[in-house]
Design a protein around this motif. Structure first.
Motif, mmCIF file in Angstrom:
data_model
loop_
_atom_site.group_PDB
_atom_site.id
_atom_site.type_symbol
_atom_site.label_atom_id
_atom_site.label_comp_id
_atom_site.label_asym_id
_atom_site.label_seq_id
_atom_site.Cartn_x
_atom_site.Cartn_y
_atom_site.Cartn_z
ATOM 1 N N SER A 61 0.946 -1.245 -0.022
ATOM 2 C CA SER A 61 -0.019 -0.072 0.022
ATOM 3 C C SER A 61 0.826 1.324 -0.153
ATOM 4 O O SER A 61 1.796 1.314 0.763
ATOM 5 N N THR A 62 1.043 1.981 -0.909
ATOM 6 C CA THR A 62 1.928 2.815 -1.233
ATOM 7 C C THR A 62 1.860 4.326 -0.756
ATOM 8 O O THR A 62 2.036 5.157 -1.627
ATOM 9 N N ILE A 63 1.497 4.593 0.289
ATOM 10 C CA ILE A 63 1.263 5.986 0.807
ATOM 11 C C ILE A 63 2.589 6.919 0.611
ATOM 12 O O ILE A 63 2.513 7.800 0.180
ATOM 13 N N TYR A 64 3.477 6.251 1.014
ATOM 14 C CA TYR A 64 4.880 7.085 1.181
ATOM 15 C C TYR A 64 5.300 7.181 -0.249
ATOM 16 O O TYR A 64 5.864 8.232 -0.489
ATOM 17 N N TRP A 65 5.617 6.170 -1.027
ATOM 18 C CA TRP A 65 5.894 6.168 -2.498
ATOM 19 C C TRP A 65 4.948 7.364 -3.334
ATOM 20 O O TRP A 65 5.661 7.695 -4.221
#
Length: 195
Positions: A61-65
């Motif tokens: 789950s790519t919140i930071y990216w």
């Protein structure tokens, strides 16, 4: 050591880190993580109409990216790697300051400064400060969750502060889980320490 000398030393350390960050070059999986962030943002901004599959994308789950990709898009594409490294470096510095604050609370300020300096010069951590967008953000989340738990325990009788600490802990947990799905399980030692 006077405050002026401390600031000069800290400025030299930060300048050296920024220089290393800008000259280190691209790591193996940086492009993949930025592509994951781009795909997620495209999916979100299209309200689910643009859905591109990418290998192993379902495990993240790519919140930071997504955040990292969004920041890099604010600058010309030739600076994408440099901007990405500087954002990772910022979170690494925040991690080091967080560990310094934790040791200051648990021990004293002098120990906090010593731990700060040791961690800054620790080769494994320093080598990953800029280009590793996975481990640095996980470390950032662990450190600041631990610090906020300590602050919560000290101020739990002040309702507004306690509620703010819980909100911040929740946000950091969501950020950590966005990189590593079993992040919450890695917080068990912190909860054991609290008990």
């Amino acid at each position: 050591m006077s405050k002026k000398k401390k600031y000069i030393a800290l400025s030299i350390l930060i300048s050296f880190s920024v220089y290393c960050s800008l000259t280190i070059g691209l790591s193996l999986d940086e492009d993949y993580h930025l592509l994951l962030g781009k795909i997620t943002l495209d999916y979100l901004f299209s309200l689910g109409k643009v859905d591109i599959d990418i290998a192993y994308g379902e495990y993240y789950s790519t919140i930071y990216w997504s955040f990292l990709y969004l920041i890099t898009e604010l600058f010309p594409s030739k600076y994408e790697t440099s901007v990405s490294h500087l954002v990772n470096l910022f979170f690494s510095f925040a991690t080091i300051f967080g560990i310094g604050k934790i040791t200051s609370v648990l021990f004293n300020k002098k120990v906090g400064i010593i731990v700060f300096i040791i961690l800054f010069f620790y080769p494994t951590f320093f080598g990953h400060m800029s280009f590793n967008s996975k481990d640095t953000i996980l470390t950032f989340c662990h450190v600041w969750i631990f610090y906020l738990v300590i602050k919560y325990l000290k101020n739990q009788n002040i309702k507004d502060k306690a509620n703010n600490y819980i909100i911040y802990i929740g946000i950091l947990t969501a950020l950590g889980t966005s990189i590593y799905l079993i992040f919450v399980g890695t917080l068990i030692p912190i909860f054991l320490f609290v008990l």
